[in-house]
Every structure is written in structure tokens, then in C-alpha cells.
Design a protein around this motif. Sequence first.
Motif, mmCIF file in Angstrom:
data_model
loop_
_atom_site.group_PDB
_atom_site.id
_atom_site.type_symbol
_atom_site.label_atom_id
_atom_site.label_comp_id
_atom_site.label_asym_id
_atom_site.label_seq_id
_atom_site.Cartn_x
_atom_site.Cartn_y
_atom_site.Cartn_z
ATOM 1 N N LYS A 177 61.612 22.029 -4.705
ATOM 2 C CA LYS A 177 62.285 23.158 -3.828
ATOM 3 C C LYS A 177 63.538 22.463 -3.329
ATOM 4 O O LYS A 177 64.755 22.927 -3.328
ATOM 5 N N ALA A 178 63.314 21.423 -2.476
ATOM 6 C CA ALA A 178 64.500 21.093 -1.806
ATOM 7 C C ALA A 178 65.377 20.144 -2.838
ATOM 8 O O ALA A 178 66.679 20.454 -2.590
ATOM 9 N N LYS A 179 64.831 19.738 -4.023
ATOM 10 C CA LYS A 179 65.830 19.391 -5.122
ATOM 11 C C LYS A 179 66.601 20.363 -5.525
ATOM 12 O O LYS A 179 67.791 20.298 -5.908
ATOM 13 N N GLU A 180 66.026 21.595 -5.793
ATOM 14 C CA GLU A 180 66.806 22.549 -6.192
ATOM 15 C C GLU A 180 67.760 23.288 -5.367
ATOM 16 O O GLU A 180 68.806 23.573 -5.741
ATOM 17 N N LEU A 181 67.489 23.135 -3.976
ATOM 18 C CA LEU A 181 68.458 23.416 -3.020
ATOM 19 C C LEU A 181 69.794 22.417 -2.867
ATOM 20 O O LEU A 181 70.807 23.122 -2.920
ATOM 21 N N LEU A 182 69.487 21.225 -3.162
ATOM 22 C CA LEU A 182 70.521 20.275 -3.151
ATOM 23 C C LEU A 182 71.368 20.456 -4.605
ATOM 24 O O LEU A 182 72.525 20.551 -4.563
ATOM 25 N N ALA A 183 70.694 20.630 -5.629
ATOM 26 C CA ALA A 183 71.465 20.948 -7.039
ATOM 27 C C ALA A 183 72.447 22.095 -6.845
ATOM 28 O O ALA A 183 73.495 22.110 -7.511
ATOM 29 N N THR A 205 65.225 19.485 3.408
ATOM 30 C CA THR A 205 64.007 19.106 3.866
ATOM 31 C C THR A 205 63.609 20.109 4.809
ATOM 32 O O THR A 205 62.408 20.767 4.939
ATOM 33 N N ARG A 206 64.737 20.555 5.887
ATOM 34 C CA ARG A 206 64.567 21.035 6.946
ATOM 35 C C ARG A 206 63.858 22.839 6.302
ATOM 36 O O ARG A 206 63.266 23.279 6.958
ATOM 37 N N ALA A 207 64.873 22.922 5.449
ATOM 38 C CA ALA A 207 64.849 24.296 4.623
ATOM 39 C C ALA A 207 63.292 24.672 4.314
ATOM 40 O O ALA A 207 62.781 25.718 4.337
ATOM 41 N N VAL A 208 62.846 23.605 3.634
ATOM 42 C CA VAL A 208 61.269 23.825 2.981
ATOM 43 C C VAL A 208 60.105 23.228 3.907
ATOM 44 O O VAL A 208 59.174 22.948 3.391
ATOM 45 N N GLU A 233 50.850 20.889 -1.757
ATOM 46 C CA GLU A 233 52.169 21.526 -1.453
ATOM 47 C C GLU A 233 53.430 20.839 -1.223
ATOM 48 O O GLU A 233 54.357 21.197 -1.538
ATOM 49 N N VAL A 234 53.031 19.368 -0.886
ATOM 50 C CA VAL A 234 54.131 18.470 -0.693
ATOM 51 C C VAL A 234 55.074 18.567 -2.108
ATOM 52 O O VAL A 234 56.272 18.243 -1.823
ATOM 53 N N PHE A 235 54.463 18.475 -3.341
ATOM 54 C CA PHE A 235 55.242 18.124 -4.364
ATOM 55 C C PHE A 235 56.051 19.498 -4.657
ATOM 56 O O PHE A 235 57.244 19.234 -5.155
ATOM 57 N N LEU A 236 55.670 20.636 -4.416
ATOM 58 C CA LEU A 236 56.247 21.920 -4.667
ATOM 59 C C LEU A 236 57.472 21.965 -3.634
ATOM 60 O O LEU A 236 58.736 22.453 -3.965
ATOM 61 N N LYS A 237 57.283 21.265 -2.474
ATOM 62 C CA LYS A 237 58.454 21.436 -1.497
ATOM 63 C C LYS A 237 59.326 20.541 -2.018
ATOM 64 O O LYS A 237 60.478 20.798 -1.817
ATOM 65 N N VAL A 238 59.131 19.263 -2.297
ATOM 66 C CA VAL A 238 60.019 18.378 -3.204
ATOM 67 C C VAL A 238 60.930 19.099 -3.921
ATOM 68 O O VAL A 238 62.225 19.095 -4.041
#
Length: 141
Positions: free
Chosen positions: A22-28, A39-42, A15-20
Motif C-alpha cells: 500500500k505504501a508503494k502504491e501511495l508513492l507511485a 509509511t505514516r499513512a499506512v 499485515e506488514v507485507f500488505l502495508k508495504v
Amino acid sequence: MKRHFLMVDAAVLPEVFLKVLKAKELLASGEARNISAATRAVDLSRSAFYKYKDCIFDARSTQQIITVLATLLDENGALQALLGGISAAGGSVVTINQATPENGAAKVEVTVRTDTLRVSIEEMLAQLAQQRAVVEVHQGV
């Protein structure tokens, strides 16, 4: 060390990989203003994000992201000049990490989107290496 990429079904990843991702997508997308917010959001620790951010990519993504590793003299404007050089080459800065200066120099890690570069990655690095405050610069692996 040469990088070796694999394509893996996301369903079998921790799950940690998928959260990373998602966090990158939120930043982009701009939905998250900074790494802390993403990171807080995911529900992911910042340390886990930093550990994996340069190693996990979405295969559907067409934008290339690289890490520029530099050693800069501990002088006013050194980081600003490095970032200006990246911008002048057409790169887009995604993240910046800078260590505390030791012995007159500081290590800097800059994650850069290269899909808008007007020169090759090698040319950009060569231009950055010419800056007076840059002791060393290379692409991370």
C-alpha cells in the motif's frame, strides 16, 4: 544468489507485507510525497518499509522495478551524475538511499522504474559504469 518468486494469496500474508504494498502504491500514485508520508499513512515503520520494499511486488503490476547498487567517489556531483545517467536511459528514480562516505567512497541504493527505459538494464548499467565517479555499479538482487 538467484531470486525465487512465489505467488501467494494476500489473505495469508502478514499485515506488514500488505502495508508495504500500500505504501508503494501511495508513492507511485503521488498520493504520498515521500516514504515518510507513505509509511505514516499506512501505519508502518520506515525500517519495515526499507526492509521489504525491494522484495514485495503486486503481481498485477506491469511496471518493473529494480535496485541499482553503486559505489561512488565522495565528490561533488557524483550522485547527481548517477541519477542523470539513469534518467538519460529513460529510468525513473523511485527512492534513493546513500550511506555516509567512508574512505573516499559512498554506497548508494537507487530504486528505479524500468518500464520507460530506452535501453536494456544491462546497457544502462554499462553506461553508468563508465562515469568517472562510479567505482562500481550493479543490479541488486
